[in-house]
Design a protein around this motif. Structure first.
Motif, short mmCIF file in Angstrom:
data_model
loop_
_atom_site.label_atom_id
_atom_site.label_comp_id
_atom_site.label_asym_id
_atom_site.label_seq_id
_atom_site.Cartn_x
_atom_site.Cartn_y
_atom_site.Cartn_z
N LEU A 95 8.99 6.22 -2.61
CA LEU A 95 7.68 5.89 -2.05
C LEU A 95 7.90 5.22 -0.71
N THR A 112 0.86 -1.18 0.00
CA THR A 112 0.00 0.00 0.00
C THR A 112 0.89 1.22 0.00
N ILE A 113 0.60 2.17 -0.89
CA ILE A 113 1.37 3.42 -0.90
C ILE A 113 0.98 4.23 0.33
N VAL A 114 1.97 4.54 1.17
CA VAL A 114 1.72 5.33 2.38
C VAL A 114 1.96 6.80 2.09
N SER A 115 3.12 7.11 1.48
CA SER A 115 3.46 8.49 1.16
C SER A 115 4.52 8.49 0.07
N ARG A 116 4.84 9.69 -0.39
CA ARG A 116 5.83 9.82 -1.45
C ARG A 116 6.68 11.05 -1.22
N ASN A 149 -1.85 8.10 -2.55
CA ASN A 149 -1.55 7.43 -1.28
C ASN A 149 -2.78 6.65 -0.82
N LYS A 168 6.91 -1.22 6.78
CA LYS A 168 6.85 0.06 6.08
C LYS A 168 8.28 0.47 5.80
#
Length: 101
Positions: free
Chosen positions: A47, A36-40, A78, A62
């Motif tokens: 990512l 799962t994309i948390v932040s960038r 996100n 993570k």
């Protein structure tokens, strides 16, 4: 006497040549990974992914990954579940082929 000196020079040259060679880089390994994309971070093109288990390679965690081949600001938002290709060489990890699941 001259032949002995030449032999010593040749041996010394061969030893120095052998010492100067670098080991070939380890081969790159790739693995499919779901996350799962948390932040960038656009500046570093990274990512932060909350990845599922990659059996025999990596436990769920993570982690920030460098993204190669595409800018992170063009990727899904996100919170999106994605399939990626995880790359590893000499303990360095990066991802490519990021696609919505």
């Amino acid at each position: 006497m001259l032949q002995q000196r030449m032999r010593h020079l040749i041996i010394a040259f061969l030893l120095l040549s052998a010492c100067g060679k670098k080991d070939a880089p380890a081969p790159e390994k790739t693995y499919p990974m779901t996350a799962t994309i948390v932040s960038r971070e656009a500046r570093g093109n990274t990512l932060n992914l909350d990845n599922d288990d990659v059996p025999g390679v990596m436990a769920p965690m993570k982690m920030d990954y460098q993204v190669r081949g595409v800018k992170v600001d063009t990727l899904p938002p996100n919170g999106t579940r994605v399939n990626v290709t995880l790359h590893e060489r000499d303990g360095e990890y990066w991802v490519t082929d990021i696609r919505s699941k």
